[in-house]
Design a protein around this motif. Structure first.
Motif, mmCIF file in Angstrom:
data_model
loop_
_atom_site.group_PDB
_atom_site.id
_atom_site.type_symbol
_atom_site.label_atom_id
_atom_site.label_comp_id
_atom_site.label_asym_id
_atom_site.label_seq_id
_atom_site.Cartn_x
_atom_site.Cartn_y
_atom_site.Cartn_z
ATOM 1 N N SER A 15 0.816 -1.219 0.000
ATOM 2 C CA SER A 15 0.000 0.000 0.000
ATOM 3 C C SER A 15 0.849 1.269 0.000
ATOM 4 O O SER A 15 0.338 2.353 -0.285
ATOM 5 C CB SER A 15 -0.968 0.000 1.188
ATOM 6 O OG SER A 15 -0.270 -0.200 2.393
ATOM 7 N N GLY A 19 7.013 -1.419 -1.662
ATOM 8 C CA GLY A 19 6.023 -2.409 -2.099
ATOM 9 C C GLY A 19 5.117 -1.836 -3.169
ATOM 10 O O GLY A 19 4.815 -2.496 -4.172
ATOM 11 N N ASN A 36 -1.168 -6.597 -1.447
ATOM 12 C CA ASN A 36 -1.504 -6.896 -0.046
ATOM 13 C C ASN A 36 -1.361 -5.646 0.826
ATOM 14 O O ASN A 36 -0.450 -4.829 0.635
ATOM 15 C CB ASN A 36 -0.582 -8.008 0.492
ATOM 16 C CG ASN A 36 -0.540 -8.033 2.011
ATOM 17 O OD1 ASN A 36 0.447 -7.599 2.618
ATOM 18 N ND2 ASN A 36 -1.605 -8.490 2.649
ATOM 19 N N ALA A 95 -4.363 -8.768 4.516
ATOM 20 C CA ALA A 95 -3.865 -9.826 5.396
ATOM 21 C C ALA A 95 -2.671 -9.300 6.178
ATOM 22 O O ALA A 95 -1.832 -8.563 5.639
ATOM 23 C CB ALA A 95 -3.426 -11.053 4.588
ATOM 24 N N ASN A 123 7.734 -8.147 0.987
ATOM 25 C CA ASN A 123 8.194 -6.766 1.185
ATOM 26 C C ASN A 123 7.787 -6.178 2.535
ATOM 27 O O ASN A 123 8.460 -5.287 3.059
ATOM 28 C CB ASN A 123 7.625 -5.894 0.053
ATOM 29 C CG ASN A 123 7.756 -4.414 0.350
ATOM 30 O OD1 ASN A 123 8.838 -3.846 0.226
ATOM 31 N ND2 ASN A 123 6.668 -3.787 0.793
ATOM 32 N N ALA A 124 6.692 -6.664 3.133
ATOM 33 C CA ALA A 124 6.167 -6.049 4.364
ATOM 34 C C ALA A 124 7.269 -5.933 5.421
ATOM 35 O O ALA A 124 8.035 -6.885 5.636
ATOM 36 C CB ALA A 124 5.016 -6.895 4.910
ATOM 37 N N SER A 175 15.091 -7.205 1.567
ATOM 38 C CA SER A 175 15.933 -7.193 2.764
ATOM 39 C C SER A 175 16.367 -5.757 3.034
ATOM 40 O O SER A 175 15.568 -4.829 2.924
ATOM 41 C CB SER A 175 17.114 -8.149 2.556
ATOM 42 O OG SER A 175 17.875 -8.221 3.723
ATOM 43 N N PRO A 219 17.935 -2.795 -0.251
ATOM 44 C CA PRO A 219 18.017 -1.361 -0.517
ATOM 45 C C PRO A 219 18.838 -0.646 0.558
ATOM 46 O O PRO A 219 18.886 -1.074 1.714
ATOM 47 C CB PRO A 219 16.558 -0.890 -0.443
ATOM 48 C CG PRO A 219 15.711 -2.122 -0.416
ATOM 49 C CD PRO A 219 16.579 -3.195 0.157
ATOM 50 N N THR A 222 16.054 4.722 1.361
ATOM 51 C CA THR A 222 15.120 4.941 0.246
ATOM 52 C C THR A 222 13.980 5.847 0.708
ATOM 53 O O THR A 222 13.547 5.772 1.861
ATOM 54 C CB THR A 222 14.557 3.574 -0.230
ATOM 55 O OG1 THR A 222 15.658 2.709 -0.523
ATOM 56 C CG2 THR A 222 13.696 3.713 -1.463
HETATM 57 P P1 NAD Z 1 6.774 1.475 4.226
HETATM 58 O O1 NAD Z 1 6.508 1.727 5.647
HETATM 59 O O2 NAD Z 1 6.260 2.414 3.215
HETATM 60 O O3 NAD Z 1 6.304 0.013 3.807
HETATM 61 C C1 NAD Z 1 6.152 -1.053 4.682
HETATM 62 C C2 NAD Z 1 4.848 -1.718 4.327
HETATM 63 O O4 NAD Z 1 4.681 -2.894 5.135
HETATM 64 C C3 NAD Z 1 3.644 -0.823 4.617
HETATM 65 O O5 NAD Z 1 2.851 -0.727 3.456
HETATM 66 C C4 NAD Z 1 2.890 -1.533 5.722
HETATM 67 O O6 NAD Z 1 1.495 -1.380 5.643
HETATM 68 C C5 NAD Z 1 3.320 -2.969 5.495
HETATM 69 N N1 NAD Z 1 3.162 -3.790 6.687
HETATM 70 C C6 NAD Z 1 3.556 -3.522 7.960
HETATM 71 N N2 NAD Z 1 3.183 -4.500 8.783
HETATM 72 C C7 NAD Z 1 2.555 -5.422 8.016
HETATM 73 C C8 NAD Z 1 1.936 -6.654 8.306
HETATM 74 N N3 NAD Z 1 1.892 -7.143 9.542
HETATM 75 N N4 NAD Z 1 1.354 -7.341 7.290
HETATM 76 C C9 NAD Z 1 1.387 -6.859 6.011
HETATM 77 N N5 NAD Z 1 1.966 -5.688 5.698
HETATM 78 C C10 NAD Z 1 2.540 -4.978 6.691
HETATM 79 O O7 NAD Z 1 8.376 1.387 4.104
HETATM 80 P P2 NAD Z 1 9.281 0.795 2.939
HETATM 81 O O8 NAD Z 1 10.572 1.478 3.059
HETATM 82 O O9 NAD Z 1 8.598 0.808 1.650
HETATM 83 O O10 NAD Z 1 9.495 -0.703 3.442
HETATM 84 C C11 NAD Z 1 9.329 -1.818 2.593
HETATM 85 C C12 NAD Z 1 10.456 -2.803 2.843
HETATM 86 O O11 NAD Z 1 11.691 -2.206 2.460
HETATM 87 C C13 NAD Z 1 10.606 -3.203 4.327
HETATM 88 O O12 NAD Z 1 10.844 -4.592 4.404
HETATM 89 C C14 NAD Z 1 11.845 -2.429 4.755
HETATM 90 O O13 NAD Z 1 12.535 -3.064 5.790
HETATM 91 C C15 NAD Z 1 12.644 -2.437 3.459
HETATM 92 N N6 NAD Z 1 13.687 -1.414 3.374
HETATM 93 C C16 NAD Z 1 13.380 -0.096 3.367
HETATM 94 C C17 NAD Z 1 14.417 0.836 3.282
HETATM 95 C C18 NAD Z 1 14.166 2.319 3.251
HETATM 96 O O14 NAD Z 1 15.128 3.093 3.423
HETATM 97 N N7 NAD Z 1 12.950 2.771 3.002
HETATM 98 C C19 NAD Z 1 15.750 0.411 3.213
HETATM 99 C C20 NAD Z 1 16.000 -0.954 3.247
HETATM 100 C C21 NAD Z 1 14.975 -1.866 3.316
#
Ligand code: NAD
Length: 291
Positions: A15, A19, A36, A95, A123-124, A175, A219, A222
């Protein structure tokens, strides 16, 4: 651009952020994408992902149509194939990835509305900052591990169970550079991502001879809602000063690499993590001579 026409993909936590960008990119490449989201309060964001993914799917279909060799018909060779019609590319599925019953129901729902899932994007994720690691509560520790590690395992387990009965598939785990770089104040996050590496490599080895690939993308910083410092210009500058490329990533840059890894262009790759980090894992302090 790797063509994913006819594939069915499930993206967890789609969302927002990375992701969402991955869901859009896969749709652009012709995949039918299930989006999802975990809770009702995320529904509107998930709807926005769907809207953007549908627009990208239409753009991608038009591009493939233009690139189609004259005289060929849609569905032949690299031409537009089944599943790339913008009308049926995307569905929303609620979910929480920490709940086994909800995961099972999600796979069932996606299976019946979109067809057998070929691609799982784990990705969550969440992160919780702590004043210090020795002050981390067990509750916080468990909460992060529950989503990032256990959720990744549970979704992978469900996917593999189905993929073994089908013709294989590919899992991409999102990751982080923190599967390699220790992260003070975020112990649970680092533990979860080191664990994701173990999931990626172990499952890749275990299922390599049964048509299932398991890969990961790591990543660096980001631009997504998970980063609280993004609203603070000064803090963002500090983060960027530590990155060899001197900027943070856009989610779309991560999504393009993810789309490549799950495509047939990467079909001989399994167990690997691709670091998309602007050089962050290259010992950035060595960028300039010390003396
Ligand atoms: P984000 O907060 O926008 O996305 C995380 C998503 O996970 C959200 O949409 C949230 O609703 C969902 N989520 C949380 N709990 C959940 C659950 N129990 N069930 C299903 N969905 C759930 O942040 P993002 O940066 O887009 O994160 C996505 C992935 O990227 C994560 O795994 C994060 O660890 C990884 N990541 C992000 C960065 C960064 O700098 N943004 C760097 C490295 C890794």
């Amino acid at each position: 651009m790797s063509d994913l026409s006819g594939r069915v993909a499930l993206v967890t936590g789609a969302s927002t952020g990375i992701g969402r960008a991955i869901a859009i990119e896969l749709a652009r490449r012709g995949a039918r994408v299930a989006i999802n989201y975990p809770f009702e309060r995320e529904r509107e964001n998930a709807e926005e992902t769907r809207r953007l993914a549908l627009a990208a799917a239409a753009e991608g279909a038009a591009l493939r149509e233009r690139q189609r060799p004259s005289g060929s018909v849609p569905g032949e060779g690299s031409a537009v194939a089944v599943g790339s019609e913008p009308g049926d590319v995307c569905s929303l599925v609620r979910a929480d990835v920490t709940r086994e019953a909800e995961i099972e129901a999600m796979f069932e729902q996606v299976g019946s509305s979109c067809g057998t899932i070929d691609i799982l994007i784990n990705n969550a994720g969440i992160q919780i900052e702590e004043p210090a690691s020795h002050e981390t509560t067990a509750e916080h520790f468990d909460a992060v591990l529950d989503v990032n590690l256990r959720g990744t395992f549970l979704c992978a387990r469900e996917f593999i169970t189905q993929a073994l009965d089908a013709s294989g598939g590919v899992i991409l785990n999102v990751s982080s550079v923190h599967q390699k770089i220790p992260r003070p104040h975020y112990l649970s996050y680092a533990v979860s991502k080191y664990g994701v590496q173990a999931i990626t490599e172990t499952l890749a080895l275990e299922y390599a001879d049964r048509g299932i690939r398991v890969v990961a993308i790591a990543p660096g910083a980001t631009r997504t809602p998970i980063q609280s410092w993004l609203h603070d210009e000064k803090a963002t500058q500090v983060v960027e000063s530590h990155i060899p490329m001197k900027r943070i990533a856009e989610p779309e840059e991560i999504a393009r690499m993810a789309a490549f890894l799950v495509s047939d262009d990467a079909r001989y790759v399994t167990g690997q993590t691709l670091f998309a980090d602007g050089g962050l894992t290259l010992y950035a302090d060595f960028q300039e001579p010390w003396s």
